[in-house]
Design a protein around this motif. Structure first.
Motif, PDB file in Angstrom:
ATOM      1  N   SER A   1       6.231  -1.229   5.589  1.00 22.26           N
ATOM      2  CA  SER A   1       4.850  -0.807   6.344  1.00 22.26           C
ATOM      3  C   SER A   1       5.248   1.067   6.704  1.00 22.26           C
ATOM      4  O   SER A   1       5.430   1.275   7.457  1.00 22.26           O
TER       5      SER A   1
ATOM      6  N   ILE B   1       3.038   2.515   6.512  1.00 21.50           N
ATOM      7  CA  ILE B   1       1.660   3.335   7.035  1.00 21.50           C
ATOM      8  C   ILE B   1       2.320   3.463   8.625  1.00 21.50           C
ATOM      9  O   ILE B   1       1.592   4.540   8.984  1.00 21.50           O
TER      10      ILE B   1
ATOM     11  N   ALA C   1       1.188  -0.920  -0.185  1.00 23.77           N
ATOM     12  CA  ALA C   1      -0.054  -0.360  -0.296  1.00 23.77           C
ATOM     13  C   ALA C   1       0.902   1.434  -0.193  1.00 23.77           C
ATOM     14  O   ALA C   1       1.971   1.567   0.902  1.00 23.77           O
TER      15      ALA C   1
ATOM     16  N   ARG D   1      -7.433   0.805  -4.444  1.00 26.24           N
ATOM     17  CA  ARG D   1      -6.264   1.363  -4.062  1.00 26.24           C
ATOM     18  C   ARG D   1      -4.747   1.581  -4.444  1.00 26.24           C
ATOM     19  O   ARG D   1      -4.217   1.157  -5.624  1.00 26.24           O
TER      20      ARG D   1
ATOM     21  N   ARG E   1      -9.948 -10.667   1.189  1.00 24.06           N
ATOM     22  CA  ARG E   1      -8.859  -9.965   1.893  1.00 24.06           C
ATOM     23  C   ARG E   1      -9.232 -11.418   3.430  1.00 24.06           C
ATOM     24  O   ARG E   1      -9.597 -12.304   3.924  1.00 24.06           O
TER      25      ARG E   1
ATOM     26  N   CYS F   1      -5.802   4.538   2.544  1.00 26.22           N
ATOM     27  CA  CYS F   1      -4.457   3.715   2.299  1.00 26.22           C
ATOM     28  C   CYS F   1      -4.216   2.225   2.634  1.00 26.22           C
ATOM     29  O   CYS F   1      -3.067   1.791   2.426  1.00 26.22           O
ATOM     30  N   SER F   2      -5.038   1.917   3.041  1.00 24.67           N
ATOM     31  CA  SER F   2      -5.258   0.430   3.614  1.00 24.67           C
ATOM     32  C   SER F   2      -5.644  -0.331   2.291  1.00 24.67           C
ATOM     33  O   SER F   2      -6.959   0.011   1.498  1.00 24.67           O
TER      34      SER F   2
ATOM     35  N   GLU G   1      -1.204   5.333  16.406  1.00 24.33           N
ATOM     36  CA  GLU G   1      -1.146   5.949  15.041  1.00 24.33           C
ATOM     37  C   GLU G   1      -0.117   6.599  14.309  1.00 24.33           C
ATOM     38  O   GLU G   1      -0.159   7.953  14.663  1.00 24.33           O
TER      39      GLU G   1
ATOM     40  N   SER H   1      -4.746   5.586   7.665  1.00 25.62           N
ATOM     41  CA  SER H   1      -3.899   4.084   7.437  1.00 25.62           C
ATOM     42  C   SER H   1      -5.316   3.046   7.920  1.00 25.62           C
ATOM     43  O   SER H   1      -4.844   1.692   7.118  1.00 25.62           O
ATOM     44  N   GLN H   2      -6.540   2.786   7.876  1.00 17.32           N
ATOM     45  CA  GLN H   2      -7.531   1.997   8.437  1.00 17.32           C
ATOM     46  C   GLN H   2      -8.384   2.059   6.843  1.00 17.32           C
ATOM     47  O   GLN H   2      -9.274   1.259   7.243  1.00 17.32           O
TER      48      GLN H   2
END
Length: 268
Positions: free
Chosen positions: A232, A234, A11, A61, A91, A53-54, A42, A49-50
Motif C-alpha cells: 500500500s 500510495i 502500483a 502504469r 478494472r 500512480c493508480s 491522502e 494517488s488517483q
C-alpha cells in the motif's frame, strides 16, 4: 508442468516521489492516508494517488511485480520480483467479481481463471491456518454519510470471496518479499508478532501486539515465518520506503536504506 504462474502487481509511486523532495517530506509528515466518514485526507496528492500512480484501466502504469509458481497442491516452488510497466485491461469491483463467482458463465473470457485463483488463495489460507494463524470473524461497521448529512450504518458479517482473494494475495506478496529480502541480507521493515503466552478466560490465545522491526521474525497471527508490508505505498509511508529499497536492490544488488535509517523511520 501443471503448475500455475500467478502475478501480483503493486502500483509504484516510488518512481515519482523523490527522496527528500518537498513531496517526500510532506508524505513523511502525513505518514498515512486517513479515511473519515465524509472524506479522506491522502498522504499523496490526488494527481498521483488517483491517477499517475493508480492502476487505471487502459493506461500503462509503473509497478513492482511478484511472480510465483504454484503447484496444484499449493506449494510455491519459485518466486521472482521485478520492476514493470503494466496495463490494466479491465478494472473490477468486489461486487462484480463476487457475481462472477456466483455464476462463472457470466464472466468475460479474460476472467475465466478467477475461480482457479480463488481456489489457490483458499489453499494459501488453509496452509496458514495449519501453521497456527488466527482467523477472526468480527463484524465490520460501515458508515455512510449522504450529501444531505444523513448517516447510514451497515454491518458486514465477514469478507466476501472477492475480498478474501485479494487479502490472501496481499499476504502472499508481503510474505514472499520478506523472505526474498531477508535471504539477500537487505534491511527491511518487518511486521512481527510473538506467540502468545496467556489465554482469555474462554481459552482463546491472548494475542500480543504486532510491532515493526528491522529484524525478521515470526508473525504469529498470520502463521508466517516473516512478514512485511509493501503493498500500500500510495497510502502508507513505510510501504513507499520499502518500494525504494526493493527498486534499488533490483537495480544494484545493494540497499538504499541502512538498518539504522529504517529504525529511524519506524520511530517517526
Amino acid at each position: 508442468n501443471g503448475n500455475t504462474r500467478l502475478w501480483v502487481h503493486i502500483a509504484d509511486p516510488a518512481e515519482y516521489v523523490v527522496p527528500d523532495s518537498l513531496l517526500d517530506v510532506e508524505a513523511a509528515r502525513r505518514f498515512t492516508s486517513i479515511y473519515l466518514c465524509e472524506k479522506k485526507i491522502e498522504m499523496l496528492p490526488a494527481r498521483l494517488s488517483q491517477d499517475v500512480c493508480s492502476l487505471v484501466q487502459d493506461d500503462p502504469r509503473q509497478a513492482i511485480s511478484l511472480a510465483v509458481e504454484v503447484t496444484p497442491a499449493g506449494d510455491i516452488v519459485d518466486a521472482t520480483l521485478s520492476e514493470s510497466v503494466i496495463c490494466v485491461k479491465q478494472r473490477l469491483s468486489y461486487v462484480a467479481v463476487d457475481a462472477y463467482f456466483e455464476d462463472p458463465s457470466q464472466a468475460p473470457s479474460a476472467l475465466q481463471q478467477l475461480p482457479d485463483i480463488l481456489k489457490l488463495t483458499e489453499t494459501f489460507k488453509a496452509r496458514r491456518l495449519e501453521r497456527g494463524a488466527v482467523e477472526f470473524f468480527r463484524p465490520e461497521l460501515r458508515i455512510h454519510v449522504s450529501p444531505e448529512k444523513e448517516i447510514t450504518l451497515k454491518t458486514v458479517e465477514r469478507d466476501s470471496a472477492a475480498q478474501q482473494l485479494v487479502s490472501e494475495l496481499m499476504i502472499l506478496a508481503n510474505s514472499q518479499v520478506a523472505k526474498m529480502m531477508n535471504a539477500a541480507h537487505i534491511p527491511l521493515i518487518y511486521k512481527v508478532q510473538a506467540a502468545p503466552n496467556e489465554n482469555h478466560p474462554d481459552g482463546r490465545p491472548m494475542l500480543k501486539r504486532a510491532e515493526m522491526s528491522t529484524r525478521a521474525d515470526v508473525h504469529y497471527g498470520l502463521g508466517l515465518e516473516s512478514y512485511t508490508q509493501f503493498t500500500s505505498p500510495i497510502r502508507r509511508y513505510n510501504d513507499l520506503v520499502l518500494h525504494r529499497q526493493i527498486k534499488h536492490w533490483l537495480r544494484t544488488g545493494e540497499a538504499f536504506y541502512s538498518e539504522e535509517q529504517l529504525q529511524h523511520i519506524i520511530a517517526l
